[in-house]
Scaffold this active site. Structure first.
Site, PDB file in Angstrom:
ATOM      1  N   LYS A 140     -17.605 -44.256   8.068  1.00  0.00           N
ATOM      2  CA  LYS A 140     -16.765 -42.997   9.559  1.00  0.00           C
ATOM      3  C   LYS A 140     -17.642 -42.284   8.597  1.00  0.00           C
ATOM      4  O   LYS A 140     -17.807 -41.084   9.667  1.00  0.00           O
ATOM      5  CB  LYS A 140     -15.252 -42.494   9.132  1.00  0.00           C
TER       6      LYS A 140
HETATM    7  C1  LIG Z   1     -12.076 -47.841  10.650  1.00  0.00           C
HETATM    8  C2  LIG Z   1     -12.498 -48.768   9.286  1.00  0.00           C
HETATM    9  C3  LIG Z   1     -13.622 -50.247  10.025  1.00  0.00           C
HETATM   10  C4  LIG Z   1     -13.151 -50.652  11.904  1.00  0.00           C
HETATM   11  O1  LIG Z   1     -14.191 -49.985  12.258  1.00  0.00           O
HETATM   12  P1  LIG Z   1     -13.794 -49.650  13.510  1.00  0.00           P
HETATM   13  O2  LIG Z   1     -14.683 -49.358  14.646  1.00  0.00           O
HETATM   14  O3  LIG Z   1     -12.669 -49.137  13.830  1.00  0.00           O
HETATM   15  O4  LIG Z   1     -13.833 -51.425  14.551  1.00  0.00           O
HETATM   16  C5  LIG Z   1     -14.017 -51.019   9.297  1.00  0.00           C
HETATM   17  N1  LIG Z   1     -13.471 -50.957   7.643  1.00  0.00           N
HETATM   18  C6  LIG Z   1     -13.326 -49.163   7.530  1.00  0.00           C
HETATM   19  C7  LIG Z   1     -13.735 -49.247   5.851  1.00  0.00           C
HETATM   20  C8  LIG Z   1     -12.935 -48.350   8.358  1.00  0.00           C
HETATM   21  O5  LIG Z   1     -12.707 -46.807   7.880  1.00  0.00           O
END
Ligand SMILES: *Cc1c(COP(=O)(O)O)cnc(C)c1O
Length: 465
Positions: free
Chosen positions: A110
């Protein structure tokens, strides 16, 4: 490039307005009016670009209201905080390629979007001589990445609610040890859903929202999707060089459908066949797997797993894909979403063939996740986190001879150390940034899950006092 709403209720707006709007004012999600196409010769020319250079090339096709020098500068600053100048390095294990997206400040993917979004907000607020209060609820990863995206920024205060005692120790410390004066952590006596409901109801108080310039950082912001398109292109360029093959599959651990939707945009942008299939990987919260395999998009109960950032049923970015599925007809998209809100279910069986032309899907059980972590450690000496393992498990099931597959590694294993240590049977060597958290001063308010109390707190610490 102009942006439109999936529900058709707004006049087209430029990129910077779309970023500030977040959710479209008609309740829909914002999308570019058309997906730009990249020809083979341009694509070939991108082969040797650095990550920030490539990010500029990709993003500038979607952004025409930020001057080139400014956009390059924003991108450069966003990725200078990563611990490698590759930003998203690839690790090759035979025909399986792992793209590590966790080299940013909070060790989860993120950061790639939220470092960028924080800098875009700062740039726009300076230009408009304005300020903003960001309010969000987190189950762990988003909160820390958002805080690191805006810490120390003069024109922004950020308020992040997390459920007390229900985020991992590392996640909690990553948030509460950021003691910049513009950061407000609030632990609530309640669940993530309570926090989410409080944030929603405060945003629904439109007078309050306007008076305090409330801004959102959740994954429905188009700038987040856009920042994620870049690494798909980066992966394709690097894998085709490594494999001498011009086509790649991707395995994507999926929760809110933001990451994999970015892959879908990349697939439509790049020359035909560059991205072959997107493998949608879920844990036992498998609504999206059922959607791809059976055309059944219906809510189930949320169950807690070892990959908590994917413990989601209602995927907030799904509406964007639905818009394309329904021939870009906003009226149909609006009706479908209204029906889903009412009944918790959508029958997409008529669209199965169309969906399966772009996606394949698979769900991993808890046992398969730990087995995959253990297997990769044993066979390759490579340690992965449980979210990544969901994707890798699914990739191994679908691995076809001769077609390379890229698995997105979404978090550093040290972030979910307990599960990983149990799987590999030995203690992990934690990264220095996690070890350093232990000794840092922390700051956090503890409050009841009470909307009024939290709204009053935001008001008391608002940038608009
Ligand atoms: C947010 C997240 C996901 C999922 O991603 P999306 O965009 O919500 O599908 C997968 N792995 C981790 C570690 C995350 O923080």
């Amino acid at each position: 490039m102009q942006y439109i709403s999936t529900r058709g209720g707004i006049d087209p707006i430029p990129f910077t307005e779309a970023v500030m709007m977040g959710l479209a004012t008609d309740g829909g999600l914002l999308l570019p009016r058309a997906i730009p196409r990249i020809g083979s010769s341009t694509y070939e020319e991108w082969q040797d670009l650095s990550y920030p250079e490539l990010a500029f090339e990709v993003m500038s096709r979607f952004i025409d209201d930020i001057p080139e020098a400014e956009l390059r500068n924003i991108i450069a600053r966003s990725y200078a905080t990563f611990d490698t100048d590759k930003v998203a390095p690839l690790v090759h294990q035979d025909s399986l390629h792992i793209m590590e997206l966790f080299h940013g400040p909070t060790l989860a993917f993120k950061d790639i979007a939220l470092q960028f979004l924080g800098n875009i907000f700062e740039y726009l607020l300076e230009k408009q001589d304005s300020v903003m209060n960001i309010l969000g609820a987190t189950s762990g990863d988003t909160g820390s990445a958002a805080i690191y995206g805006v810490r120390g920024k003069e024109r922004i205060n950020i308020f992040i609610l997390h459920p007390q005692g229900r985020v991992s120790k590392v996640q909690e410390q990553q948030m509460t040890t950021v003691t910049d004066s513009n950061v407000f952590n609030i632990a609530i006596r309640g669940t993530f859903d309570d926090g989410q409901a409080i944030v929603k109801s405060i945003f629904n108080d439109l007078d309050f929202k306007d008076a305090h310039h409330l801004g959102a950082i959740n994954s429905i912001n188009w700038a987040r999707v856009l920042a994620q398109v870049v690494y798909y292109v980066y992966a394709c360029l690097h894998i085709s060089k490594h494999e001498n093959d011009k086509t790649t599959n991707f395995a994507v651990p999926t929760g809110n459908f933001g990451d994999i939707f970015a892959g879908y945009i990349a697939k439509r942008m790049l020359p035909e066949g560059t991205i072959r299939k997107l493998l949608l990987a879920t844990n036992s919260n498998d609504i999206l797997t059922r959607m791809v395999n059976d055309g059944d998009y219906s809510l189930g109960e949320v169950t807690a797993t070892s990959s908590p950032s994917m413990d989601i049923q209602s995927a907030s970015n799904f509406e964007r894909y639905l818009f394309y599925l329904l021939d870009e007809e906003p009226e149909r998209c609006k009706q479908a979403m209204e029906k889903f809100a009412e009944t918790g279910s959508l029958d997409l069986t008529d669209f199965k063939d169309q969906i399966q032309r772009s996606f394949t899907a698979e769900a991993a059980t808890e046992e398969e996740v730990t087995d995959t972590i253990a297997l990769f450690y044993k066979e390759h000496g490579y340690i992965m986190d449980p979210h990544t393992a969901v994707g890798v498990h699914c990739a191994m099931k679908h691995l076809k001879k001769g077609v390379p597959i890229c698995c997105l590694a979404t978090a550093h294993p040290g972030k979910f150390g307990d599960t990983v240590e149990a799987a590999i049977g030995r203690p992990l060597e934690l990264p220095a940034s996690i070890i350093a958290l232990q000794d840092k001063e922390s700051r956090c308010e503890l409050m009841d899950a009470d909307k009024n109390q939290i709204r009053d707190f935001v008001k008391a610490h608002s940038k608009l006092n």
